[in-house]
Scaffold this motif. Structure first.
Motif, short mmCIF file in Angstrom:
data_model
loop_
_atom_site.label_atom_id
_atom_site.label_comp_id
_atom_site.label_asym_id
_atom_site.label_seq_id
_atom_site.Cartn_x
_atom_site.Cartn_y
_atom_site.Cartn_z
N VAL A 103 1.27 14.26 -8.71
CA VAL A 103 2.26 16.26 -8.61
C VAL A 103 3.18 16.39 -9.89
N GLY A 104 2.97 15.11 -10.79
CA GLY A 104 3.48 15.49 -12.31
C GLY A 104 2.65 16.57 -12.72
N LYS A 105 0.93 15.56 -12.85
CA LYS A 105 0.31 16.38 -13.61
C LYS A 105 -0.46 17.57 -12.98
N TYR A 106 -0.81 17.61 -11.74
CA TYR A 106 -0.45 19.21 -11.06
C TYR A 106 0.06 19.92 -11.10
N VAL A 107 1.84 19.99 -12.00
CA VAL A 107 2.55 20.05 -11.66
C VAL A 107 2.80 21.66 -11.24
N GLY A 108 3.61 22.09 -10.20
CA GLY A 108 3.47 23.74 -9.72
C GLY A 108 2.24 24.07 -8.78
N GLN A 109 1.11 23.18 -8.61
CA GLN A 109 0.04 23.43 -8.17
C GLN A 109 -0.28 23.17 -6.46
N ALA A 157 -8.20 10.75 -5.27
CA ALA A 157 -7.23 11.41 -4.74
C ALA A 157 -7.53 12.87 -5.57
N ASP A 158 -7.41 11.99 -7.22
CA ASP A 158 -7.31 13.59 -8.43
C ASP A 158 -8.57 14.66 -8.31
N ASP A 159 -9.41 13.68 -8.27
CA ASP A 159 -10.57 14.63 -8.33
C ASP A 159 -10.79 15.38 -6.89
N ARG A 160 -10.28 14.69 -5.96
CA ARG A 160 -10.03 16.18 -4.43
C ARG A 160 -8.32 16.97 -4.95
N LEU A 161 -8.62 16.99 -5.69
CA LEU A 161 -7.34 17.71 -5.86
C LEU A 161 -7.52 18.74 -7.03
N ALA A 221 3.93 16.75 -0.05
CA ALA A 221 3.49 15.94 1.10
C ALA A 221 2.06 16.19 1.10
N GLN A 222 1.60 17.67 0.25
CA GLN A 222 -0.05 17.51 0.54
C GLN A 222 -1.04 16.21 -0.29
N VAL A 223 0.14 16.08 -0.80
CA VAL A 223 -0.74 14.98 -2.40
C VAL A 223 -0.27 13.86 -1.61
N ARG A 224 0.48 13.58 -0.77
CA ARG A 224 0.55 12.45 -0.56
C ARG A 224 -0.33 12.19 0.88
N ASP A 225 -0.62 13.18 1.71
CA ASP A 225 -1.98 13.42 2.63
C ASP A 225 -3.10 12.82 2.46
N ILE A 226 -3.27 13.43 0.94
CA ILE A 226 -4.30 13.39 0.35
C ILE A 226 -4.74 12.10 -0.07
N ALA A 276 0.91 -0.83 0.09
CA ALA A 276 0.01 -0.29 -0.11
C ALA A 276 0.51 1.29 -0.31
N LEU A 277 2.14 1.66 0.70
CA LEU A 277 2.97 2.04 1.29
C LEU A 277 3.35 2.63 -0.91
N ALA A 278 3.80 1.75 -1.32
CA ALA A 278 4.49 1.98 -2.38
C ALA A 278 3.69 2.58 -3.50
N ILE A 279 2.07 2.03 -3.40
CA ILE A 279 1.11 2.67 -4.29
C ILE A 279 0.55 3.77 -3.79
N VAL A 280 0.61 4.21 -2.93
CA VAL A 280 0.72 5.70 -2.11
C VAL A 280 2.15 6.49 -3.29
N GLU A 281 3.22 6.24 -2.97
CA GLU A 281 4.20 6.85 -3.40
C GLU A 281 4.04 7.20 -4.73
N ARG A 282 3.99 6.41 -5.83
CA ARG A 282 3.54 5.88 -7.41
C ARG A 282 2.02 7.18 -7.42
N VAL A 283 0.95 7.19 -7.01
CA VAL A 283 0.11 7.79 -7.27
C VAL A 283 0.54 9.78 -6.64
N ALA A 284 0.95 9.30 -6.08
CA ALA A 284 1.66 10.99 -5.21
C ALA A 284 2.20 11.21 -5.87
N ASP A 285 2.83 10.51 -6.58
CA ASP A 285 3.97 11.38 -7.41
C ASP A 285 3.77 11.18 -9.36
N ARG A 286 2.72 11.34 -9.55
CA ARG A 286 1.70 11.04 -10.60
C ARG A 286 1.15 11.48 -10.68
#
Length: 214
Positions: A20-26, A61-65, A30-35, A8-18
């Motif tokens: 952050v790249g989608k919403y670059v600069g937004q 998570a995407d829709d919340r952002l 850490a905020q994305v990972r928490d969501i 699960a932790l690995a999935i969290v990191e992959r999703v969060a990284d993806r």
């Protein structure tokens, strides 16, 4: 699956990284990972491979952002109304209401549905009865009522939810007392669809929208 497991932790990191790249600069990582972590927790009752909890987590998570960005973009601007429909599982009534409102309102209106305890998938009969009247439901999925969705909503409609929604404390909402008539098969779902559609048309007229037929 819990957020403590290595998988699960690995999935969290992959999703969060993806994301952050989608919403670059937004958003900060850490905020994305928490969501993402909170989104995973909200689907912990669907801890089974066939119920797609991990994919649902990523979409939620995407829709919340996206909801957070909506709030920031529209804080000072005139805009169409934003509507949130809520029911227990977000698999039937709230999905019907949101789909019908999308079909009859102008582009740009924010319409979201959610639930207190989201199901694994939308009821097939709901999708079929919407298809009968040419109303699409592509890309939708059961999701929980999160603070971001509630904060982004100008109008909140609760469809006879059986459970208390603590997230709504301090927020104005109205209730439509409409039960999901599934005991009589597809005819019952059609009855629920038509009853909800009538309520939705009245809501649209309240917004000053010229209502188109389904």
């Amino acid at each position: 699956m819990t957020v403590q497991t290595p998988d699960a932790l690995a999935i969290v990191e992959r999703v969060a990284d993806r994301l952050v790249g989608k919403y670059v600069g937004q958003f900060e990582l850490a905020q994305v990972r928490d969501i993402v972590i909170d989104s995973l927790r909200r689907y912990r009752h669907l801890d089974h491979p066939s119920q797609h909890a991990r994919a649902l987590t990523a979409q939620l998570a995407d829709d919340r952002l996206d909801a957070l960005l909506w709030i920031e973009r529209t804080r000072e601007l005139p805009r169409p109304p934003s509507v949130l429909f809520l029911c227990s599982g977000n698999a039937g009534r709230s999905q019907l209401a949101a789909a019908v409102l999308r079909a009859i309102t102008p582009a740009g209106t924010r319409i979201v549905s959610a639930g207190d305890r989201p199901a694994a998938r939308i009821l097939p009969a709901v999708i079929e009865t919407l298809d009968e009247v040419g109303v699409p439901l592509f890309g939708e999925y059961p999701k929980p009522a999160t603070p971001e969705f509630i904060a982004a909503a100008d109008h909140i409609i609760v469809l006879n939810c059986n459970d208390s929604l603590d997230e709504l404390e301090g927020h104005a909402f109205r209730t439509w007392s409409i039960a999901l008539d599934s005991t009589s098969g597809k005819a019952g779902i059609r009855h629920t669809r038509d009853l909800i559609a009538a309520h939705v048309r009245e809501l649209a007229r309240e917004f000053g929208i010229e209502v188109r037929p389904l």
